[in-house]
Write an enzyme that holds these catalytic residues in place. Structure first.
Site, short mmCIF file in Angstrom:
data_model
loop_
_atom_site.label_atom_id
_atom_site.label_comp_id
_atom_site.label_asym_id
_atom_site.label_seq_id
_atom_site.Cartn_x
_atom_site.Cartn_y
_atom_site.Cartn_z
N ASP A 1 -86.36 0.66 -16.28
CA ASP A 1 -87.62 1.21 -16.81
C ASP A 1 -88.76 0.42 -16.20
OD1 ASP A 1 -89.87 1.79 -18.62
OD2 ASP A 1 -88.36 2.73 -19.90
N TYR B 1 -96.35 19.49 -16.87
CA TYR B 1 -95.19 18.72 -17.36
C TYR B 1 -93.91 19.53 -17.23
CZ TYR B 1 -91.74 17.13 -20.79
OH TYR B 1 -90.56 16.77 -21.40
N THR C 1 -85.75 19.46 -21.17
CA THR C 1 -86.51 19.92 -22.33
C THR C 1 -86.44 21.45 -22.47
OG1 THR C 1 -88.80 20.18 -23.08
CG2 THR C 1 -88.53 19.80 -20.78
N ASP C 2 -86.69 21.93 -23.68
CA ASP C 2 -86.74 23.39 -23.87
C ASP C 2 -87.99 24.00 -23.22
OD1 ASP C 2 -88.63 22.43 -25.69
OD2 ASP C 2 -87.74 23.39 -27.45
N GLU C 3 -88.98 23.14 -22.89
CA GLU C 3 -90.24 23.67 -22.35
C GLU C 3 -90.07 24.35 -20.99
OE1 GLU C 3 -93.75 21.38 -22.78
OE2 GLU C 3 -93.14 20.52 -24.69
N LYS D 1 -90.52 19.04 -14.90
CA LYS D 1 -89.17 18.90 -15.47
C LYS D 1 -88.25 19.99 -14.89
CE LYS D 1 -87.77 16.44 -18.23
NZ LYS D 1 -87.15 15.09 -18.05
N GLU E 1 -92.58 11.05 -17.17
CA GLU E 1 -93.86 11.22 -17.86
C GLU E 1 -93.61 12.37 -18.81
OE1 GLU E 1 -96.64 9.54 -17.78
OE2 GLU E 1 -96.03 8.13 -16.22
N SER E 2 -93.92 12.16 -20.10
CA SER E 2 -93.41 13.12 -21.09
C SER E 2 -94.48 13.86 -21.89
CB SER E 2 -92.48 12.37 -22.07
OG SER E 2 -93.24 11.47 -22.84
P1 NAD Z 1 -91.36 8.52 -23.45
O1 NAD Z 1 -92.65 8.89 -22.79
O2 NAD Z 1 -91.37 7.99 -24.84
O3 NAD Z 1 -90.59 7.44 -22.55
C1 NAD Z 1 -90.50 7.54 -21.18
C2 NAD Z 1 -89.96 6.22 -20.63
O4 NAD Z 1 -89.79 6.36 -19.21
C3 NAD Z 1 -90.90 5.03 -20.86
O5 NAD Z 1 -90.17 3.90 -21.29
C4 NAD Z 1 -91.50 4.80 -19.49
O6 NAD Z 1 -91.86 3.43 -19.25
C5 NAD Z 1 -90.34 5.23 -18.59
N1 NAD Z 1 -90.79 5.61 -17.25
C6 NAD Z 1 -91.81 6.46 -16.92
N2 NAD Z 1 -91.94 6.52 -15.60
C7 NAD Z 1 -90.97 5.75 -15.06
C8 NAD Z 1 -90.57 5.41 -13.74
N3 NAD Z 1 -91.24 5.89 -12.69
N4 NAD Z 1 -89.52 4.58 -13.57
C9 NAD Z 1 -88.87 4.05 -14.62
N5 NAD Z 1 -89.20 4.32 -15.91
C10 NAD Z 1 -90.24 5.15 -16.12
O7 NAD Z 1 -90.45 9.81 -23.32
P2 NAD Z 1 -89.38 10.42 -24.37
O8 NAD Z 1 -90.10 11.25 -25.36
O9 NAD Z 1 -88.47 9.35 -24.81
O10 NAD Z 1 -88.61 11.43 -23.39
C11 NAD Z 1 -87.48 10.98 -22.64
C12 NAD Z 1 -86.94 12.14 -21.84
O11 NAD Z 1 -86.56 13.18 -22.71
C13 NAD Z 1 -87.95 12.75 -20.87
O12 NAD Z 1 -87.27 13.08 -19.70
C14 NAD Z 1 -88.46 13.99 -21.58
O13 NAD Z 1 -88.83 14.97 -20.65
C15 NAD Z 1 -87.20 14.40 -22.34
N6 NAD Z 1 -87.41 15.16 -23.60
C16 NAD Z 1 -88.26 14.68 -24.55
C17 NAD Z 1 -88.37 15.37 -25.75
C18 NAD Z 1 -89.26 14.86 -26.86
O14 NAD Z 1 -89.43 15.55 -27.87
N7 NAD Z 1 -89.84 13.69 -26.76
C19 NAD Z 1 -87.64 16.53 -25.97
C20 NAD Z 1 -86.79 17.00 -24.95
C21 NAD Z 1 -86.68 16.28 -23.76
O1 DAU Z 2 -90.18 20.70 -26.72
C1 DAU Z 2 -89.82 19.46 -26.19
C2 DAU Z 2 -91.06 18.70 -25.80
O2 DAU Z 2 -91.65 18.26 -27.01
C3 DAU Z 2 -90.80 17.53 -24.88
O3 DAU Z 2 -90.30 18.00 -23.66
C4 DAU Z 2 -92.08 16.72 -24.63
O4 DAU Z 2 -91.79 15.57 -23.86
C5 DAU Z 2 -92.63 16.30 -25.97
O5 DAU Z 2 -93.86 15.63 -25.78
C6 DAU Z 2 -92.83 17.51 -26.88
O6 DAU Z 2 -93.89 18.35 -26.35
P1 DAU Z 2 -95.00 19.03 -27.32
O7 DAU Z 2 -96.18 19.34 -26.51
O8 DAU Z 2 -94.38 20.11 -28.12
O9 DAU Z 2 -95.25 17.78 -28.32
P2 DAU Z 2 -96.60 17.19 -28.96
O10 DAU Z 2 -96.18 16.19 -29.97
O11 DAU Z 2 -97.59 16.78 -27.92
O12 DAU Z 2 -97.20 18.46 -29.71
C7 DAU Z 2 -96.48 19.16 -30.69
C8 DAU Z 2 -97.32 20.36 -31.11
O13 DAU Z 2 -98.48 19.87 -31.83
C9 DAU Z 2 -97.87 21.14 -29.94
O14 DAU Z 2 -97.90 22.52 -30.28
C10 DAU Z 2 -99.31 20.63 -29.76
C11 DAU Z 2 -99.70 20.26 -31.18
N1 DAU Z 2 -100.61 19.09 -31.29
C12 DAU Z 2 -100.28 17.95 -30.64
C13 DAU Z 2 -101.08 16.85 -30.72
C14 DAU Z 2 -100.74 15.59 -29.99
C15 DAU Z 2 -101.75 19.18 -32.08
O15 DAU Z 2 -102.04 20.21 -32.70
N2 DAU Z 2 -102.55 18.05 -32.17
C16 DAU Z 2 -102.27 16.90 -31.51
O16 DAU Z 2 -103.07 15.93 -31.62
#
Ligand code: NAD
Ligand code: DAU
Length: 378
Positions: free
Chosen positions: A35, A184, A135-137, A188, A86-87
């Site tokens: 990381d 994003y 991701t489902d996105e 992905k 980047e997420s």
């Molecule tokens: P996050 O942003 O919390 O964490 C990402 C991590 O990756 C961080 O620790 C960051 O330092 C590291 N990172 C970023 N760029 C890097 C690089 N160039 N080299 C090494 N490390 C790097 O993300 P998350 O929410 O834990 O998501 C993890 C994975 O799951 C992602 O691939 C995201 O697309 C996927 N995902 C997330 C969700 C969600 O709801 N959060 C849902 C479905 C899939």
């Molecule tokens: O569906 C999986 C994805 O879920 C992952 O791939 C992404 O990494 C993760 O970030 C997440 O994406 P979303 O865009 O759905 O998550 P977020 O928490 O940013 O937003 C959830 C919903 O809430 C979305 O419809 C936008 C809305 N939102 C978000 C924020 C941050 C608001 O209304 N206000 C806010 O301040």
């Protein structure tokens, strides 16, 4: 069985929860977290496991091909689980290039290191896996044909007991065509295609899973649930994008980690599995649950924080509805989440309120300035 696994992005939200799960369940596995610690990676998250003899943390970027290849040569991993990315969708709208660099080029550099290393071994790809977290996105957005919600036709143990709605008749299947809308999700989708190309072209044993929105401990507070918990605590506005009508399917992060563990051991190579809770919520409804729970746990009167709700300009290209169909995983591998939604949300809110030092540490300085700036611009 001993196994060496490189987990990328393990200092982030889902990666750290996965590492905790794996180290607890498989004391014989060696886990190397790779990381580069972006704003979203926090080393203090990994503190509880830092001293374990079977854990190693390596601060390098997945985009650095030489560093990644060197790590493969040092550690001879059997498996790679690629969380690093980047997420955050809002950030991708402001800065798509960073997303292409990390999510596309970074994944490609990992794939290539794995290919060169594994192909140099006598056993080649035997017993190896490249597991890519998606991701489902990537599937795009679904119609909201039942805006009031109807009883969902499907369920998992993660589904909410009190509110079990579907907001449309369609669900994302593993066969649904990719149709990403945000920078994003486009990045992905591209990385997913590269992973599949390495299977189809070079025979690398790859697996891709697509999961819905995760919630739980250690999530960076730019994401809806931890952001709102933190803002309620500081009596800051709760910015609801648009009308708050967008729908997401929510799954407790440890149940995502458990699904990855199961698929990692029992899933078929070159397959895709969808992971989700059949737990659809309109943003405004889940926000009300979060407010109610935080107020109750802080001892505030009911409704105390409702006044913080602030409707702001919608996210550009905001996908209306995500709803994932995870029946393949349930049927083929017998996955069932461990936590029902009401338990999960209670546990999550408690965790953030009990771990304010973690939150204060991660939100200080740079992030606070970034957030104030983002909010001002809405
Ligand atoms: P996050 O942003 O919390 O964490 C990402 C991590 O990756 C961080 O620790 C960051 O330092 C590291 N990172 C970023 N760029 C890097 C690089 N160039 N080299 C090494 N490390 C790097 O993300 P998350 O929410 O834990 O998501 C993890 C994975 O799951 C992602 O691939 C995201 O697309 C996927 N995902 C997330 C969700 C969600 O709801 N959060 C849902 C479905 C899939
Ligand atoms: O569906 C999986 C994805 O879920 C992952 O791939 C992404 O990494 C993760 O970030 C997440 O994406 P979303 O865009 O759905 O998550 P977020 O928490 O940013 O937003 C959830 C919903 O809430 C979305 O419809 C936008 C809305 N939102 C978000 C924020 C941050 C608001 O209304 N206000 C806010 O301040």
């Amino acid at each position: 069985m001993n196994m060496t696994i490189i987990v990328t992005g393990g200092a982030g939200f889902i990666g750290s929860n996965f590492i905790f799960h794996m180290l607890d369940k498989y004391p014989d596995y060696r886990i190397i977290c790779l990381d580069c610690l972006t704003y979203a990676g926090n080393l203090s998250t990994l503190e509880p496991v830092m001293d374990r003899p079977n854990f190693r943390f390596v601060k390098e970027s997945i985009t650095d091909r030489e560093a990644v290849y060197k790590l493969f040569e040092e550690e001879h991993p059997d498996m790679v689980v690629n969380f690093a990315a980047e997420s955050h969708v809002d950030r991708s709208i402001k800065d798509p290039f960073t997303f292409a660099k990390t999510n596309v080029m970074g994944t490609l550099s990992l794939l290539q290191a794995a290919k060169v290393h594994w192909e140099s071994l006598p056993e080649k790809y035997e017993g190896k896996r490249f597991y890519h977290i998606s991701t489902d996105e990537v599937y795009g957005a679904l119609e909201l044909t039942n805006p009031e919600g109807i009883e969902s036709p499907f369920t998992t143990t993660a589904s909410s007991k009190e509110h079990h709605h579907a907001y449309g008749s369609e669900f994302f299947l593993e066969t649904t065509k990719y149709n990403p809308h945000s920078p994003y999700s486009a990045s992905k989708a591209s990385s997913d295609h590269f992973v599949r190309a390495y299977h189809d072209t070079y025979g690398m044993p790859t697996i891709v899973t697509n999961c819905s929105n995760n919630y739980g401990p250690y999530q960076f507070p730019e994401k809806l649930i931890p952001l709102f918990i933190n803002n309620i605590r500081h009596r800051k506005p709760l910015p609801v994008y648009g009308k708050g009508e967008n729908v997401r399917d929510w799954l407790y992060v440890v149940d995502h980690a458990r699904a990855i563990d199961l698929i990692f051991h029992k899933g078929n190579v070159a397959e895709t599995y969808n992971i989700g809770g059949f737990n659809e919520w309109k943003n405004i409804d889940i926000i009300k649950v979060v407010i109610r729970t935080v107020d109750r746990l802080l001892g505030n009167p009911e409704g105390h924080s409702d006044e913080l709700i602030t409707y702001v300009t919608d996210r550009a290209g905001h996908d209306l509805r995500y709803a994932i169909d995870s029946r393949k995983l349930q049927k083929e591998l017998g996955w069932e989440p461990s936590l029902q939604f009401e338990e999960g949300i209670e546990k999550t809110v408690r965790w953030y309120l009990d771990n304010q030092a973690w939150m204060d540490n991660i939100t200080s300085g740079e992030y606070e300035r970034y957030y104030d700036d983002m909010y001002k611009n809405r």
